[in-house]
Design an enzyme around this catalytic site. Sequence first.
Site, PDB file in Angstrom:
ATOM      1  N   GLU A 175       0.821  -1.221   0.000  1.00 18.32           N
ATOM      2  CA  GLU A 175       0.000   0.000   0.000  1.00 18.32           C
ATOM      3  C   GLU A 175       0.851   1.265   0.000  1.00 18.32           C
ATOM      4  OE1 GLU A 175      -2.550   0.476   3.423  1.00 18.32           O
ATOM      5  OE2 GLU A 175      -3.606   2.173   2.553  1.00 18.32           O
ATOM      6  N   LYS A 220      -2.365  -1.959  -3.226  1.00 23.04           N
ATOM      7  CA  LYS A 220      -3.431  -1.109  -2.661  1.00 23.04           C
ATOM      8  C   LYS A 220      -3.022   0.351  -2.836  1.00 23.04           C
ATOM      9  CE  LYS A 220      -5.922  -0.110   1.630  1.00 23.04           C
ATOM     10  NZ  LYS A 220      -6.591  -0.675   2.811  1.00 23.04           N
TER      11      LYS A 220
END
Length: 358
Positions: free
Chosen positions: A177, A219
């Site tokens: 992420e 992500k």
Amino acid sequence: MNTQRLIDTARELVADDKGLLAMDESNPTCNERFAQFGISQTEEARRAYRQWIVTTPGLADSISGAILYDETLRQHKDDGTPFAKALLDVGIIPGIKVDLGAKDLATHAGEKITEGLDGLRGRLAEYGDMGARFAKWRAVIAIGEGFPSRSCLEANAHALARYAALCQEAGLVPIVEPEVLMTGDHPLERCLKVTEETLRNVFIQLNCQRVMLEGMLLKPNMVVPGLTCLEQKTADDVADTTVKCLLRNVPAAVPGVAFLSGGQSGELASERLNAMNVRFRGRLPWALTFSFARAIQQPALEIWRGQEANVSLAQHALSYRAKCNRMARRGEYPAAMQGNSTESASRSDSSSNLVTIK
Ligand code: 5MM
């Protein structure tokens, strides 16, 4: 390393048009959200909150995996069932946030580096024993005057890649992420440029650390104008720019891209995800899905307010937003769903952001 198990888990997490529920707020973040609504900031209140989330009827219809926080993975339902087992029992894969937070990057005012690599191998083994099948690490990239710097991008990309390699060694699918923050008055094009640089660095480092791309998920942020930019964009503009950015920088071997919501309202996040799938579904190498925290939880939290009597309505609101995002994955998030729920969170978007469903 059990390669096939990693690939299977990564695919399972993006299958059937489902997405991820991020419920991995650290205690300070969770307490901050509770404080907004006068909810007591105790371990028991956080347990009660997570309990009604994991027992929400029908949640597994839209959610494939849930990201937990260390404290939550160690907690149980009233009847003694660990939350990880309660999730597995309904068909939701438990995951765990393993970073220890974004700290100031030395000599780089305004920039952050995520910590948590020391001792990670041991923590991953413990989390695996407790039932986690995937993990998550968040890097934070701020946009401002003179930053992000090259050193910030490289340091965060390197940490993400070290984390991802350790996860795969431990049999956990890494969710990578790198979040480019929405804070600022920068235009869409600046977010595009910074997100491109960020992703380019991340995949260079992932390759360098020999991370198996088929056994991970990305992500990222959506590519959007800064929150205070005067020129906001339509959902179609955001969809086109985000997909252009991903096509240029995310290898086809990655099975899925699960967006963070980053502070967008639930409706706006769904509209933008929907626009991407309306325009590109079936023509992209990876699934485009969601891994939202606030955009799924916030309306439900506002209804709950720490009161047992509100649990049922709050669960309805949570399940509703999860379902909206499953529909957005299919490109079928209809404007008709808006306002058709018990949620009462205020919209922060304008009608110009609404996407026409074809
Ligand atoms: C960007 O934050 C992640 C996605 O959440 P949103 O959809 O609300 O943007 C989220 O998973 C985040 O990593 C967790 O909420 C944990 O955050 P903290 O600040 O507690 O580490």
